[in-house]
Design a protein around this motif. Structure first.
Motif, PDB file in Angstrom:
ATOM      1  N   ALA A 335     -17.518  16.642 -24.177  1.00 39.95           N
ATOM      2  CA  ALA A 335     -18.901  16.906 -24.601  1.00 39.95           C
ATOM      3  C   ALA A 335     -19.590  15.629 -25.057  1.00 39.95           C
ATOM      4  N   GLU A 336     -18.903  14.813 -25.826  1.00 39.24           N
ATOM      5  CA  GLU A 336     -19.531  13.618 -26.401  1.00 39.24           C
ATOM      6  C   GLU A 336     -19.575  12.462 -25.405  1.00 39.24           C
ATOM      7  N   ARG A 337     -18.469  12.193 -24.750  1.00 38.98           N
ATOM      8  CA  ARG A 337     -18.435  11.003 -23.901  1.00 38.98           C
ATOM      9  C   ARG A 337     -19.108  11.243 -22.540  1.00 38.98           C
ATOM     10  N   HIS A 338     -19.134  12.478 -22.072  1.00 39.50           N
ATOM     11  CA  HIS A 338     -19.884  12.757 -20.848  1.00 39.50           C
ATOM     12  C   HIS A 338     -21.376  12.610 -21.120  1.00 39.50           C
ATOM     13  N   ALA A 339     -21.826  13.048 -22.300  1.00 46.46           N
ATOM     14  CA  ALA A 339     -23.225  12.846 -22.673  1.00 46.46           C
ATOM     15  C   ALA A 339     -23.544  11.358 -22.771  1.00 46.46           C
ATOM     16  N   ALA A 340     -22.606  10.572 -23.294  1.00 44.03           N
ATOM     17  CA  ALA A 340     -22.809   9.120 -23.366  1.00 44.03           C
ATOM     18  C   ALA A 340     -22.895   8.521 -21.967  1.00 44.03           C
ATOM     19  N   ALA A 341     -22.043   8.987 -21.051  1.00 41.80           N
ATOM     20  CA  ALA A 341     -22.081   8.485 -19.675  1.00 41.80           C
ATOM     21  C   ALA A 341     -23.402   8.831 -19.001  1.00 41.80           C
ATOM     22  N   ARG A 342     -23.901  10.039 -19.228  1.00 41.90           N
ATOM     23  CA  ARG A 342     -25.186  10.421 -18.631  1.00 41.90           C
ATOM     24  C   ARG A 342     -26.323   9.572 -19.207  1.00 41.90           C
ATOM     25  N   GLU A 343     -26.252   9.280 -20.491  1.00 47.11           N
ATOM     26  CA  GLU A 343     -27.254   8.394 -21.105  1.00 47.11           C
ATOM     27  C   GLU A 343     -27.221   7.023 -20.443  1.00 47.11           C
ATOM     28  N   ASN A 344     -26.030   6.488 -20.241  1.00 49.19           N
ATOM     29  CA  ASN A 344     -25.909   5.185 -19.595  1.00 49.19           C
ATOM     30  C   ASN A 344     -26.428   5.217 -18.164  1.00 49.19           C
ATOM     31  N   LEU A 345     -26.142   6.301 -17.450  1.00 49.35           N
ATOM     32  CA  LEU A 345     -26.661   6.432 -16.096  1.00 49.35           C
ATOM     33  C   LEU A 345     -28.189   6.475 -16.092  1.00 49.35           C
ATOM     34  N   GLU A 346     -28.765   7.211 -17.024  1.00 46.71           N
ATOM     35  CA  GLU A 346     -30.222   7.308 -17.093  1.00 46.71           C
ATOM     36  C   GLU A 346     -30.846   5.942 -17.361  1.00 46.71           C
ATOM     37  N   VAL A 347     -30.272   5.225 -18.329  1.00 45.53           N
ATOM     38  CA  VAL A 347     -30.827   3.917 -18.701  1.00 45.53           C
ATOM     39  C   VAL A 347     -30.659   2.915 -17.565  1.00 45.53           C
ATOM     40  N   THR A 348     -29.460   2.838 -16.986  1.00 47.20           N
ATOM     41  CA  THR A 348     -29.220   1.828 -15.955  1.00 47.20           C
ATOM     42  C   THR A 348     -29.887   2.187 -14.632  1.00 47.20           C
ATOM     43  N   THR A 349     -30.043   3.477 -14.334  1.00 41.58           N
ATOM     44  CA  THR A 349     -30.757   3.865 -13.116  1.00 41.58           C
ATOM     45  C   THR A 349     -32.226   3.472 -13.214  1.00 41.58           C
ATOM     46  N   ALA A 350     -32.825   3.649 -14.392  1.00 41.81           N
ATOM     47  CA  ALA A 350     -34.207   3.218 -14.578  1.00 41.81           C
ATOM     48  C   ALA A 350     -34.328   1.713 -14.379  1.00 41.81           C
ATOM     49  N   THR A 351     -33.338   0.974 -14.867  1.00 43.04           N
ATOM     50  CA  THR A 351     -33.341  -0.485 -14.669  1.00 43.04           C
ATOM     51  C   THR A 351     -33.241  -0.828 -13.193  1.00 43.04           C
ATOM     52  N   MET A 352     -32.313  -0.196 -12.478  1.00 38.36           N
ATOM     53  CA  MET A 352     -32.143  -0.504 -11.064  1.00 38.36           C
ATOM     54  C   MET A 352     -33.370  -0.100 -10.254  1.00 38.36           C
ATOM     55  N   ASP A 353     -34.015   0.990 -10.628  1.00 36.11           N
ATOM     56  CA  ASP A 353     -35.243   1.383  -9.920  1.00 36.11           C
ATOM     57  C   ASP A 353     -36.342   0.345 -10.113  1.00 36.11           C
ATOM     58  N   PHE A 354     -36.311  -0.349 -11.246  1.00 38.07           N
ATOM     59  CA  PHE A 354     -37.301  -1.410 -11.463  1.00 38.07           C
ATOM     60  C   PHE A 354     -36.876  -2.691 -10.755  1.00 38.07           C
ATOM     61  N   LEU A 355     -35.582  -2.995 -10.794  1.00 35.67           N
ATOM     62  CA  LEU A 355     -35.099  -4.217 -10.147  1.00 35.67           C
ATOM     63  C   LEU A 355     -35.127  -4.108  -8.627  1.00 35.67           C
ATOM     64  N   VAL A 356     -34.710  -2.947  -8.119  1.00 38.28           N
ATOM     65  CA  VAL A 356     -34.621  -2.719  -6.679  1.00 38.28           C
ATOM     66  C   VAL A 356     -35.395  -1.441  -6.370  1.00 38.28           C
ATOM     67  N   PRO A 357     -36.725  -1.491  -6.305  1.00 40.52           N
ATOM     68  CA  PRO A 357     -37.520  -0.266  -6.131  1.00 40.52           C
ATOM     69  C   PRO A 357     -37.097   0.502  -4.881  1.00 40.52           C
ATOM     70  N   PRO A 358     -36.865   1.814  -5.025  1.00 38.29           N
ATOM     71  CA  PRO A 358     -36.383   2.599  -3.879  1.00 38.29           C
ATOM     72  C   PRO A 358     -37.471   3.021  -2.905  1.00 38.29           C
ATOM     73  N   ASP A 359     -38.753   2.790  -3.238  1.00 38.20           N
ATOM     74  CA  ASP A 359     -39.826   3.175  -2.335  1.00 38.20           C
ATOM     75  C   ASP A 359     -41.044   2.278  -2.581  1.00 38.20           C
ATOM     76  N   GLU A 360     -42.027   2.371  -1.711  1.00 39.31           N
ATOM     77  CA  GLU A 360     -43.194   1.493  -1.782  1.00 39.31           C
ATOM     78  C   GLU A 360     -44.004   1.708  -3.057  1.00 39.31           C
ATOM     79  N   GLU A 361     -44.119   2.946  -3.480  1.00 42.09           N
ATOM     80  CA  GLU A 361     -44.901   3.230  -4.688  1.00 42.09           C
ATOM     81  C   GLU A 361     -44.323   2.511  -5.897  1.00 42.09           C
ATOM     82  N   ARG A 362     -43.002   2.590  -6.064  1.00 45.21           N
ATOM     83  CA  ARG A 362     -42.397   1.926  -7.216  1.00 45.21           C
ATOM     84  C   ARG A 362     -42.357   0.413  -7.037  1.00 45.21           C
TER      85      ARG A 362
END
Length: 528
Positions: A335-362
């Motif tokens: 319960a605790e560490r899976h929530a931590a992993a999802r938080e890390n995924l959310e934060v790092t995915t937002a970073t990667m979407d900014f670093l490597v935009p997946p589409d023209e709009e972004r």
């Protein structure tokens, strides 16, 4: 720390990387023997790999005798600078709460960290580390876990903690665990370069779209021995051998460091992944570190999160194994560490979407933000160069007793820490008898804002201390923002389990029951 003798089989730890090493050493602190198995013939001392160790992780390592050594050998940095092309957009330093024993971040190669942890293991008779032991099958029953080795032998343990890294697909398959997510097409080139760069030794530098890597990013970290870790984002299909042979790699490096002597200590190309298992607990088997989750390294959330997995697993395995807590406590590992992993995924995915935009709009959004950020503070706040690692906040954990007067305000601005409260890591400070977090890691700690500690009892080690005696100069009390009459219940991993206003002893006992999952077990029994 002293405990009753462990009467069961050792805990088997699969993988002798930093997460596995930490798991074994922390279990040894609780008097739990471990058998650490690694398929490699010996330690491979190659490259810097994970270099950026966060303050809370140094605290964990200090509890097993390694944190101060790692911090003293590493390079301390407190400032993160972000550039667009050749213009600095912003920088920030990291906030302190209390008087921490360690700086916000220390850079040191994973190789050296592993060597120091190996020395701690060599001095610990409860840890049996065995190289050249490849596990090919796992079976478990109500009493323990059996692992089959490649040579046909079977070994037995009470529990198994899988810290075998990202490439343990077969084992995840044996456990029936999914590893959902995706991989990014762009590659990243790493070079550890030994050279002299005056003024760069105490700060992290991140460059968007520099003229020497147009359209992509570069990250520069200082390391010990006048070494700098440089990461270039490069296109899919990048050929390191061809660039080295043509002299293009030398030109790439000199575009950053100029006309000065340098030595390449290590170089490699890697690909980013964002994945997390669907279950981190499979009965008597727990998954930790890269075996359970992979994130992009912008923010240094991989190894640091893995060490937090290790600490969460270790105290819970000890409490269940000694009979101080019900088996339901291990469910809260997921319960605790899976929530931590999802938080890390959310934060790092937002970073990667900014670093490597997946589409023209972004992609257009990124160009607009970076262009405006040179003059617009509001746009600077939208620039995502990686939110650096921070402890996860267990505010929604089933072990945490909520306090309506201290609601969690949500993710704080980068570089900041949330106010102390239920679910948050205890602020650190020197106190009578040592340091606050070190005292917490010997069992449950009950801190009373007053001159008289409240009486407490319960299975496992628990102490009740008056803040007036523990914290005579008021540093910890101020960092907590403790109010008269409050009682703070702190877990063995130094996270705050409850803050109670003028409680009766029964209220404190109830918070301790909740924090050891005793109530969860009782509720499950009633339902069944």
């Amino acid at each position: 720390m002293t405990t009753a003798p462990w009467t069961g089989e050792p805990v088997v730890v699969l993988g002798a990387g930093p997460v596995g090493q930490t798991t074994a050493l922390l279990l040894a602190r609780w008097g739990v023997p471990t058998l650490v198995l690694d398929r490699r013939p010996a330690r491979d001392r190659i490259g810097s790999k994970a270099i950026c160790q966060q303050r809370a992780v140094l605290d964990v390592w200090e509890s097993v005798g390694a944190g101060r050594r790692i911090a003293d050998e590493g390079v301390t940095w407190t400032t993160a600078r972000t550039f667009h092309r050749d213009a600095e957009l912003f920088s920030y330093t990291f906030a302190d709460s209390g008087q921490p024993a360690f700086p916000p971040f220390v850079n040191i190669s994973q190789t050296r960290t592993e060597e120091i942890l190996d020395e701690c293991i060599a001095a610990q008779p409860l840890v049996d580390l065995r190289w050249g032991h490849e596990v090919t099958a796992v079976e478990q029953d109500a009493a323990g876990v059996s692992v089959r080795l490649a040579d046909g032998r079977d070994l037995r343990g009470s529990y198994l903690v899988v810290c075998a890294g990202a490439r343990c697909d077969e084992l995840r398959k044996l456990l029936g665990v999914r590893f959902d997510g995706h991989s990014f097409d762009d590659r990243f080139l790493i070079c550890d370069i030994r050279t002299d760069l005056p003024g760069w030794a105490t700060e992290r530098r991140f460059y968007f779209d520099p003229e020497w890597n147009p359209g992509r990013q570069v990250l520069i970290h200082p390391c010990p021995d006048s070494t700098f870790r440089i990461d270039w984002q490069v296109p899919a299909g990048y050929d390191l051998e061809a660039e080295t042979a043509s002299g293009a790699l030398d030109r790439r490096i000199r575009a950053i460091i100029g006309d000065r002597d340098y030595e390449i200590v290590w170089k490699s190309v890697y690909r980013f992944h964002s994945r997390v298992v669907d279950r981190m607990r499979c009965d008597r088997i727990l998954l930790a570190g890269d075996a359970a989750h992979l994130v992009s390294p912008f923010g240094a959330r991989g190894l640091n999160s893995g060490v937090a997995d290790a600490e969460n697993a270790a105290w819970k395995l000890a409490y269940v194994g000694y009979g101080w807590a019900p088996d339901a406590l291990l469910d809260t590992y997921h319960a605790e560490r899976h929530a931590a992993a999802r938080e890390n995924l959310e934060v790092t995915t937002a970073t990667m979407d900014f670093l490597v935009p997946p589409d023209e709009e972004r992609a257009r959004h990124r160009v607009d933000v970076l262009t405006r950020a040179a003059t617009d503070p509001a746009a600077r706040a939208m620039v995502d160069s990686g939110r650096l690692s921070e402890p996860f906040w267990y505010v929604d954990s089933p072990l945490t007793t909520a306090d309506p007067s201290r609601p969690f305000p949500g993710r704080p601005p980068r570089g900041q820490v949330p106010p102390a409260g239920p679910g948050v890591l205890l602020p650190d400070a020197p106190v009578a008898g040592g340091r606050a977090r070190a005292l917490a890691r010997d069992g449950f700690l009950v801190l009373c804002h007053g001159n008289t500690p409240v009486p407490v009892s319960g299975p496992g080690p628990v102490r009740s201390l008056a803040l007036a005696d523990l914290d005579p100069d008021g540093t910890l009390t101020a960092a907590l923002g403790a109010r008269p009459g409050e009682v703070w219940v702190v877990r063995p991993d130094a996270h705050i389990a409850a803050v109670l206003a003028d409680p009766a002893p029964a209220d404190v006992d109830a918070a301790l029951r909740r924090a050891t999952a005793a109530d969860l077990a009782r509720e499950a029994k009633l339902v069944s």
